[in-house]
Structure formats: C-alpha cells, structure tokens
Design an enzyme around this catalytic site. Structure first.
Site, PDB file in Angstrom:
ATOM      1  N   GLU A   1      -4.715   7.631  -3.247  1.00 53.87           N
ATOM      2  CA  GLU A   1      -5.209   6.373  -2.700  1.00 53.87           C
ATOM      3  C   GLU A   1      -5.459   5.354  -3.815  1.00 53.87           C
ATOM      4  O   GLU A   1      -5.351   4.142  -3.598  1.00 53.87           O
ATOM      5  CB  GLU A   1      -6.472   6.629  -1.876  1.00 53.87           C
ATOM      6  CG  GLU A   1      -6.822   5.537  -0.883  1.00 53.87           C
ATOM      7  CD  GLU A   1      -5.795   5.328   0.229  1.00 53.87           C
ATOM      8  OE1 GLU A   1      -4.872   6.148   0.384  1.00 53.87           O
ATOM      9  OE2 GLU A   1      -5.919   4.313   0.941  1.00 53.87           O
TER      10      GLU A   1
ATOM     11  N   HIS B   1       0.844  -1.200   0.000  1.00 56.11           N
ATOM     12  CA  HIS B   1       0.000   0.000   0.000  1.00 56.11           C
ATOM     13  C   HIS B   1       0.884   1.257   0.000  1.00 56.11           C
ATOM     14  O   HIS B   1       0.737   2.134  -0.857  1.00 56.11           O
ATOM     15  CB  HIS B   1      -0.907  -0.032   1.232  1.00 56.11           C
ATOM     16  CG  HIS B   1      -1.838   1.133   1.343  1.00 56.11           C
ATOM     17  ND1 HIS B   1      -3.150   1.070   0.978  1.00 56.11           N
ATOM     18  CD2 HIS B   1      -1.636   2.409   1.761  1.00 56.11           C
ATOM     19  CE1 HIS B   1      -3.729   2.245   1.160  1.00 56.11           C
ATOM     20  NE2 HIS B   1      -2.826   3.078   1.649  1.00 56.11           N
ATOM     21  N   GLU B   2       1.806   1.314   0.940  1.00 58.11           N
ATOM     22  CA  GLU B   2       2.655   2.500   1.046  1.00 58.11           C
ATOM     23  C   GLU B   2       3.591   2.622  -0.154  1.00 58.11           C
ATOM     24  O   GLU B   2       3.936   3.723  -0.562  1.00 58.11           O
ATOM     25  CB  GLU B   2       3.439   2.488   2.365  1.00 58.11           C
ATOM     26  CG  GLU B   2       2.560   2.445   3.619  1.00 58.11           C
ATOM     27  CD  GLU B   2       1.467   3.513   3.666  1.00 58.11           C
ATOM     28  OE1 GLU B   2       1.641   4.576   3.024  1.00 58.11           O
ATOM     29  OE2 GLU B   2       0.429   3.270   4.316  1.00 58.11           O
TER      30      GLU B   2
ATOM     31  N   HIS C   1       1.801   4.655  -2.735  1.00 54.64           N
ATOM     32  CA  HIS C   1       1.896   6.094  -2.455  1.00 54.64           C
ATOM     33  C   HIS C   1       3.295   6.606  -2.818  1.00 54.64           C
ATOM     34  O   HIS C   1       3.440   7.661  -3.443  1.00 54.64           O
ATOM     35  CB  HIS C   1       1.652   6.359  -0.965  1.00 54.64           C
ATOM     36  CG  HIS C   1       0.214   6.273  -0.541  1.00 54.64           C
ATOM     37  ND1 HIS C   1      -0.786   7.005  -1.141  1.00 54.64           N
ATOM     38  CD2 HIS C   1      -0.391   5.562   0.447  1.00 54.64           C
ATOM     39  CE1 HIS C   1      -1.956   6.741  -0.531  1.00 54.64           C
ATOM     40  NE2 HIS C   1      -1.738   5.858   0.424  1.00 54.64           N
TER      41      HIS C   1
HETATM   42 ZN    ZN Z   1      -3.199   5.184   1.764  1.00 54.73          ZN
END
Ligand code: ZN
Length: 505
Positions: free
Chosen positions: A299, A269-270, A273
């Site tokens: 996101e 997830h990170e 980003h």
């Molecule tokens: Zn996030």
C-alpha cells in the site's frame, strides 16, 4: 545434510515451489477474468474452479515431502547469509507452511463459507441500511476468527494473529504505536485547516468528462509512468485492483465515471501496486518470494503514486496540457495550479474510499481501533454502530446519517477480514518515510515530474524496495528502505508542508 546432497534437495524444492506458484498464478488469472471479462452467469462454475485450484495449491503446500525437504535443508540454510536468495526461499516457505499447518482443514472451509455468507448478508443489510441485519453473520465471522487466532497461541493478543496474515511479524502494540500518533497529528492538522477559513474547490476535477476520452487520457498518463503494452494490461473493474500473473504480465484495472476524474487516481494507485510486482528481481520468479512482502509495504507503493506523485505540483505541470488536450472545452480557461489545488482539497466526508489524503487516515484509525477493541473484548459487537458513529463525530467532526454510509460501507468485516484495515494507513506512513529519503537522494524530483521524468523515481523504488520481493522480512524491508522502523512523523510533516501554502496555515 551434506553439501553434496543439498543441491538435489534444493532442486526438488524449487521444482515443487514453481508448480505451486503456477497454481497460484492460475488462480489469479481466474480472479482477474472474473472481475473484468467473465459473463455474469459464469459465476457459479467459476467459484468451483477457484475452489479446486485453491485446494490443490493448499495441498501442495502441506505435502509431507515439502516438509521433509525443508527439514533436510536446515543445515544448508544455516550456512548461508540470512539474505541469501536460497536461505530466504527456505525460510519463507517454512513459515508459510507452518502457518498453514496450524489451521485444521475443516476450519479453513468453515471460514470460507462464513465469509461468503457474510458477504451476502452485507449486501442485503447495506441495501436496507440496517446494521441489525448483518449482526448474526458478523457475529459468526468474529467467533470463527477468534477460533482461527487461537490456532496461534504464541500471539500476545488474538488480534496479533490476524494482523500477522497481512503484516507478517507486526504486533497490534507496534501498530498502535504508529497509528495513535498518526491519528492525533491528523486530527490537529484537520483542525488547523478548518480554522484557516480557506476553502478550496474540487470542481475542476468534476465532469462532464466523456468516458471514452478518459480512457485514452489515463492510458496516455500510465504510458508515461512506465506501462508498456508488452508487459501490462489496463482494464475496467467495479472495484479497481492490480494483479500480476508474472513480473512481466501485470494487469491493472480502474473504473470510469463521467462525473469525475477519479479514474486517473485509481489507475495511478493500481499502477503503484503493479509496478512493485513488475520490478521484483527476475531471479525470484516462480517462487514464494516473487510477490510484495506485506500489505502495508504494498500500500505504500500505491499511495505513493496516487498521492505523493499524482497530487504533486510537478505532476500537474506535466499532466495539465495533456488533460486540456483530452478535454479542450472543459479546461480551456484552467491552468495547472487550478488542478493542483483541486487535487489537494481537504474535506471530511463519510466514505473512506473517496476520502482526501488527510482525512483518509482518520477513517482507518476508526476501523483499526474498533476491530482491536472487538478482539480485546473491550467492545461488544452490538455496540459497534454507536462506537463507529461516536468516533466519526470526534475525529472527523461529522454525523453519520445512516448505517449504509456508516458502519456498513465496507465489506471487509462481513467477509471475516479483520486485521487488514491498519495496513492501509501504515502504507501511507511508510510512503511518507520513503518520500523523505527520496527527496534527499533526488532533490529535483518535482522538476523531473514537470518534465515527465518518472524513471528516476521508478529506479529508486526498484533499488530500495521492489527488487527484494519477500526476500527480506517486512520489518527488514522497511528498515533498509526507510532507514528505520515505521514512524508517522515524516508523513505528517509531508502533509503539513503541502497544505500550509494551500490553506495559509
Ligand atoms: Zn491499494
């Protein structure tokens, strides 16, 4: 301004914006350090350091000279194409400055104070599992956010002014038009999954999985995704996040727990980003354009790597042998299909941050609808807990046993963060639209993942999303990358296509 004078004004503008960017990145570094390295007792002085640097950055943005330069550059801006780097720089800086000028400095300070007090009250209320303990601080934050919204009287609804801070240019009506159908589609799909009679087990993702070996395994996966030691760091934080100090200096965090492999999904997830920030065109460095364009677009990138990649069959064909090599005794008798199924279990639960891919959007629908009703005056804060519990019953089919696991589980509202929640779900929706386009452009994507080829996906995202930074508006960024405005249909179709064979739908 004549064309002779424009270069001088531009050069002064760029100089000022570069210093502003330096101050903001220094704030980011202090925050990263606070979450990953700082000894506990450093907190008080760190708060002062952050406040000082934040104030300096804010003063630079409000500086009259910056306003003069922007005014003088209007003619120059009008002569350029709207997506020209310089035109975008002038337009985005003007927008940032005009928004900041609308809010009186005393209100900025009061919002920060109320947020800090709200966070403290939230910790106590959550520990006691008593919503009533949070009410006074929550009411204060809500009132202040109403006053803040009133600084933007052109907004059709007060909530629109709050949403604009995270999703510039989007209105609550537009968000409703996307998230309403998303919620209906998810509820229907959940009913089908539950009626299927099939139940899958998350067991294969559970430990014991020694943390030391998880660290090496996660680093190994991230390296294959594109994390190189020259430009990235991976650290640990209780609430994982990613931050960029420059495009060439990206900091990821994750958290480890011997009981589960959540560290992998949090890290992916990170990574999503971080990759966004990493791939912004270098020409935009040290300008306000050198960051993600909105919370939802950001996101969409994190969700895409965490879920669309990290829970795909191809990814697990490639990843499973690595997992078994890291934990040979745990996975001796498993195979990649077992892990693929475990990663795609649908099971309604109380807590948003540990929700599965399908029900996650329902957790967000609850929050979005409630905060919108609070700001529309349709819901009183005193009734928030009951309204929360009622929606969990109706959308997710579960009873909320306590405030701590219900309305008190997230810190956002206590800290005055209203208008942020919808961007989580809008990100999923956008990821669904991007995925549909990517599948057309790279039809053998799953095979590529199976071979450990993640470069073609990275390159597609760089080309269609990342490189623009804030150069285009969020709506233009989405339009160009997804081929149209936000639409929940591709996301729902993606989930159905994945879950149908797993659950025999
Ligand atoms: Zn996030």
């Amino acid at each position: 301004m004549s064309t002779v004078e424009a270069p001088a004004a531009l050069s002064e503008l760029r100089g000022r914006l570069a210093e502003l960017s330096d101050l903001e990145r220094a704030v980011a570094l202090l925050r990263w350090d606070q979450e990953t390295q700082m000894p506990r007792r450093g907190a008080a002085e760190r708060g002062e350091q952050l406040a000082t640097l934040g104030r300096l950055a804010h003063e630079r943005l409000l500086d009259d000279r910056l306003g003069e330069l922007l005014e003088n550059l209007r003619a120059h801006e009008d002569a350029l194409a709207p997506d020209d780097d310089e035109a975008s720089l002038i337009r985005v800086t003007r927008r940032d400055r005009e928004k900041a000028l609308r809010v009186p400095p005393a209100m900025v300070a009061e919002l920060a104070r109320a947020a800090a007090e709200g966070e403290t009250a939230w910790r106590e209320a959550r520990a006691q599992s008593d919503f009533a303990l949070l009410l006074p601080a929550l009411r204060r934050n809500l009132e202040l956010r109403r006053e803040y919204a009133a600084c933007f009287p052109e907004a059709a609804r007060p909530y629109d002014a709050l949403l604009d801070d995270f999703e510039p240019g989007m209105t609550s009506a537009q968000a409703q038009a996307v998230l309403g159908p998303m919620r209906e589609g998810l509820v229907a799909l959940l009913e089908e999954v539950q009626a299927s009679g099939t139940s899958l087990s998350r067991g294969p993702l559970h430990g014991p999985l020694p943390v030391e070996r998880q660290r090496a395994f996660v680093a190994d996966v991230l390296r294959a995704l594109g994390v190189d030691a020259g430009s990235w760091r991976i650290d640990e934080a209780p609430h994982p996040f990613a931050i960029a100090l420059a495009g060439s200096d990206v900091r990821l965090t994750t958290r480890y727990n011997e009981e589960t492999l959540d560290s992998l999904f949090a890290a992916m997830h990170e990574f999503g980003h971080g990759l966004y920030e990493h791939e912004i065109a270098p020409a935009l460095s040290r300008t306000p354009l050198a960051t993600g364009v909105s919370s939802a677009v950001h996101e969409s990138q994190s969700r895409l790597w965490e879920n669309f990649v990290g829970r795909s069959a191809g990814f697990w064909r490639w990843c499973f042998p690595r997992l078994r090599a890291a934990f040979p005794d745990r996975y001796e008798r498993a195979d990649s299909q077992v892990l693929y199924r475990a990663a795609n279990v649908v099971a309604p639960s109380l807590i948003r941050v540990s929700a599965d891919e399908l029900t996650y959007g329902l957790h967000i629908a609850v929050r979005f609808e409630l905060e919108l009703a609070l700001f529309d005056g349709a819901l009183d804060l005193g009734d928030l807990r009951d309204a929360w519990n009622e929606r969990y019953r109706s959308y997710l089919g579960i009873e909320v046993p306590s405030d701590a696991d219900g309305v008190l589980q997230d810190i956002h509202w206590a800290a005055g963060m209203f208008g942020y929640f919808p961007t989580y779900a809008l990100g999923n929706v956008l990821a669904g639209q991007l995925w549909e386009r990517i599948a057309t452009d790279i039809p053998d994507l799953d095979e590529r993942f199976g071979r450990g080829d993640f470069g073609s996906l990275r390159e597609w995202l760089r080309e269609h999303v990342h490189r623009y930074g804030r150069k285009l508006t969020p709506a233009e960024t989405i339009e160009r990358a997804a081929g149209g405005p936000l639409d929940a249909a591709p996301y729902l179709a993606y989930l159905r296509a994945k879950l149908a064979p797993l659950y025999g739908l």
